[in-house]
Motif scaffolding. Structure first.
Motif, short mmCIF file in Angstrom:
data_model
loop_
_atom_site.label_atom_id
_atom_site.label_comp_id
_atom_site.label_asym_id
_atom_site.label_seq_id
_atom_site.Cartn_x
_atom_site.Cartn_y
_atom_site.Cartn_z
N GLY A 18 37.58 42.90 25.42
CA GLY A 18 36.34 42.96 26.37
C GLY A 18 34.96 43.15 25.31
N PRO A 19 34.01 43.18 25.92
CA PRO A 19 32.85 43.69 25.35
C PRO A 19 32.61 44.69 24.53
CG PRO A 19 32.25 42.72 27.66
CD PRO A 19 33.68 43.19 27.61
N ALA A 20 33.43 45.87 24.94
CA ALA A 20 33.50 47.11 24.07
C ALA A 20 34.57 47.05 23.29
CB ALA A 20 33.36 48.33 25.18
N GLY A 21 35.38 46.24 23.18
CA GLY A 21 36.43 46.05 22.19
C GLY A 21 37.79 46.66 22.98
N ASN A 22 37.73 46.76 24.22
CA ASN A 22 38.94 47.25 24.95
C ASN A 22 39.93 46.37 25.25
OD1 ASN A 22 36.86 46.07 26.76
ND2 ASN A 22 38.10 46.75 28.38
N ILE A 23 41.41 46.67 25.10
CA ILE A 23 42.21 45.81 25.25
C ILE A 23 43.29 46.21 26.29
CG2 ILE A 23 42.12 44.63 23.11
CD1 ILE A 23 44.49 46.57 22.00
N ASP A 24 42.84 47.34 27.08
CA ASP A 24 43.73 48.05 28.03
C ASP A 24 44.48 47.07 29.00
OD1 ASP A 24 40.98 48.00 28.86
OD2 ASP A 24 41.30 49.59 30.09
N TRP A 25 43.71 46.00 29.33
CA TRP A 25 44.13 45.28 30.13
C TRP A 25 45.19 44.13 29.70
CZ3 TRP A 25 43.47 40.32 28.38
CH2 TRP A 25 42.43 40.12 27.17
N THR A 26 45.70 44.52 28.56
CA THR A 26 46.61 43.44 27.76
C THR A 26 48.06 43.94 27.75
OG1 THR A 26 46.18 44.19 25.43
CG2 THR A 26 44.85 42.23 26.19
N VAL A 27 48.13 45.43 28.16
CA VAL A 27 49.49 45.83 27.91
C VAL A 27 50.51 45.11 28.81
CG1 VAL A 27 50.80 48.22 28.52
CG2 VAL A 27 48.20 48.18 27.75
N PRO A 28 51.52 44.76 28.30
CA PRO A 28 52.44 43.55 28.95
C PRO A 28 53.33 44.63 29.73
CG PRO A 28 52.99 44.11 26.64
CD PRO A 28 51.74 44.60 26.85
N ASP A 29 53.74 44.06 31.03
CA ASP A 29 54.91 44.51 31.62
C ASP A 29 56.23 44.27 30.88
OD1 ASP A 29 55.52 41.91 32.21
OD2 ASP A 29 55.33 42.07 34.34
N ASP A 30 57.47 44.96 31.41
CA ASP A 30 58.76 44.86 30.85
C ASP A 30 58.95 43.19 30.74
OD1 ASP A 30 58.85 47.52 30.86
OD2 ASP A 30 60.18 47.50 32.59
N GLU A 31 58.83 42.32 31.56
CA GLU A 31 59.18 40.99 31.53
C GLU A 31 58.29 40.48 30.42
OE1 GLU A 31 59.53 37.24 34.73
OE2 GLU A 31 57.86 38.72 35.00
N VAL A 32 57.14 40.58 30.26
CA VAL A 32 56.41 40.01 29.23
C VAL A 32 56.61 40.50 27.68
CG1 VAL A 32 53.90 39.61 28.46
CG2 VAL A 32 54.30 39.02 30.99
N PHE A 33 56.96 41.79 27.78
CA PHE A 33 57.14 42.50 26.78
C PHE A 33 58.45 41.88 26.10
CE2 PHE A 33 58.66 46.50 24.05
CZ PHE A 33 57.80 46.12 23.05
N ARG A 34 59.57 41.60 26.92
CA ARG A 34 60.78 41.22 26.64
C ARG A 34 60.58 39.77 25.85
NH1 ARG A 34 64.86 42.40 24.31
NH2 ARG A 34 64.72 44.19 25.55
N VAL A 35 59.66 38.95 26.27
CA VAL A 35 59.30 37.75 25.40
C VAL A 35 58.68 37.87 24.16
CG1 VAL A 35 57.88 35.67 25.94
CG2 VAL A 35 59.07 36.31 27.79
N HIS A 36 57.85 38.85 23.99
CA HIS A 36 57.31 39.15 22.80
C HIS A 36 58.27 39.69 21.98
CE1 HIS A 36 52.96 38.82 23.98
NE2 HIS A 36 52.89 39.60 24.78
N ILE A 37 59.16 40.39 22.42
CA ILE A 37 60.31 41.14 21.31
C ILE A 37 61.01 39.60 20.92
CG2 ILE A 37 62.42 42.09 21.45
CD1 ILE A 37 61.12 44.20 23.44
N GLU A 38 61.42 39.00 21.99
CA GLU A 38 62.24 37.82 21.41
C GLU A 38 61.51 36.98 20.50
OE1 GLU A 38 65.44 37.62 21.81
OE2 GLU A 38 65.33 39.59 22.78
N GLN A 39 60.20 36.45 20.77
CA GLN A 39 59.48 35.67 19.74
C GLN A 39 59.41 36.36 18.59
OE1 GLN A 39 55.66 34.44 21.72
NE2 GLN A 39 57.02 32.88 23.19
#
Length: 186
Positions: A18-39
């Protein structure tokens, strides 16, 4: 030849912070995090810019936290074992299975892509933008979050020439995140 894959979590309007450098809105849920792990498990190495490295260094020690969940520990093990290269002129040292380079981005990426092994990841808008401008990125993987930020750090760099892509895969998660996978058009 290994591919270079740029994967991050942009907002619907194309910002990774975001404009202030914030990334708090990007924290993945378990389902998305599982894909990140596999990739991440499928990668043979990862290239990072300084800012992303400073965010990701968390994964070098999170396994020492007794409260860390099993998915967190699993990702930490994969990340710690993964060879990484940080491109930075300001960092003095890096931690873990990581090398620090100050110059020679194009040459280093070409050398790494020519090696045998699994594909490479690249993260951080500045570094990925430099790679895109050099024509080094083969695939783009976006986990688009259902939020409009209106400004911040852009996922895509400013380019002199368009990059033509073809859609390879899509997926919608229960969290309303949409995964888009593109490769260079042939």
């Amino acid at each position: 030849m290994r591919k270079l894959i740029y994967s991050m979590n942009p907002s619907l309007d194309g910002f990774i912070a975001g404009p202030a450098g914030n990334i708090d809105w990007t924290v993945p849920d378990d389902e998305v995090f599982r894909v990140h792990i596999e990739q991440t498990r499928e990668l043979g190495g990862h290239l990072l810019g300084r800012r992303l490295y400073e965010t990701m260094v968390y994964w070098e020690t999170v396994d020492q936290d007794p409260a860390a969940s099993e998915p967190i520990l699993e990702f930490a093990r994969i990340w710690q074992a993964l060879p990484k290269v940080v491109f930075s002129r300001s960092l003095e040292a890096v931690e873990g299975n990581t090398r620090l380079l100050r110059d020679g981005l194009g040459e280093e990426v070409a050398r790494l892509k020519a090696q045998e092994g699994n594909d490479l990841g690249v993260g951080g808008a500045g570094l990925a933008g430099a790679c895109a401008r050099l024509g080094l990125i083969d695939e783009y993987r976006l986990f688009v979050s259902p939020v409009v930020l209106g400004g911040g750090t852009r996922f895509f760099p400013e380019l002199e020439e368009p990059i033509n892509l073809e859609l390879v895969q899509t997926r919608t998660f229960s969290s309303r995140v949409v995964y888009l996978r593109y490769r260079l058009a042939s």
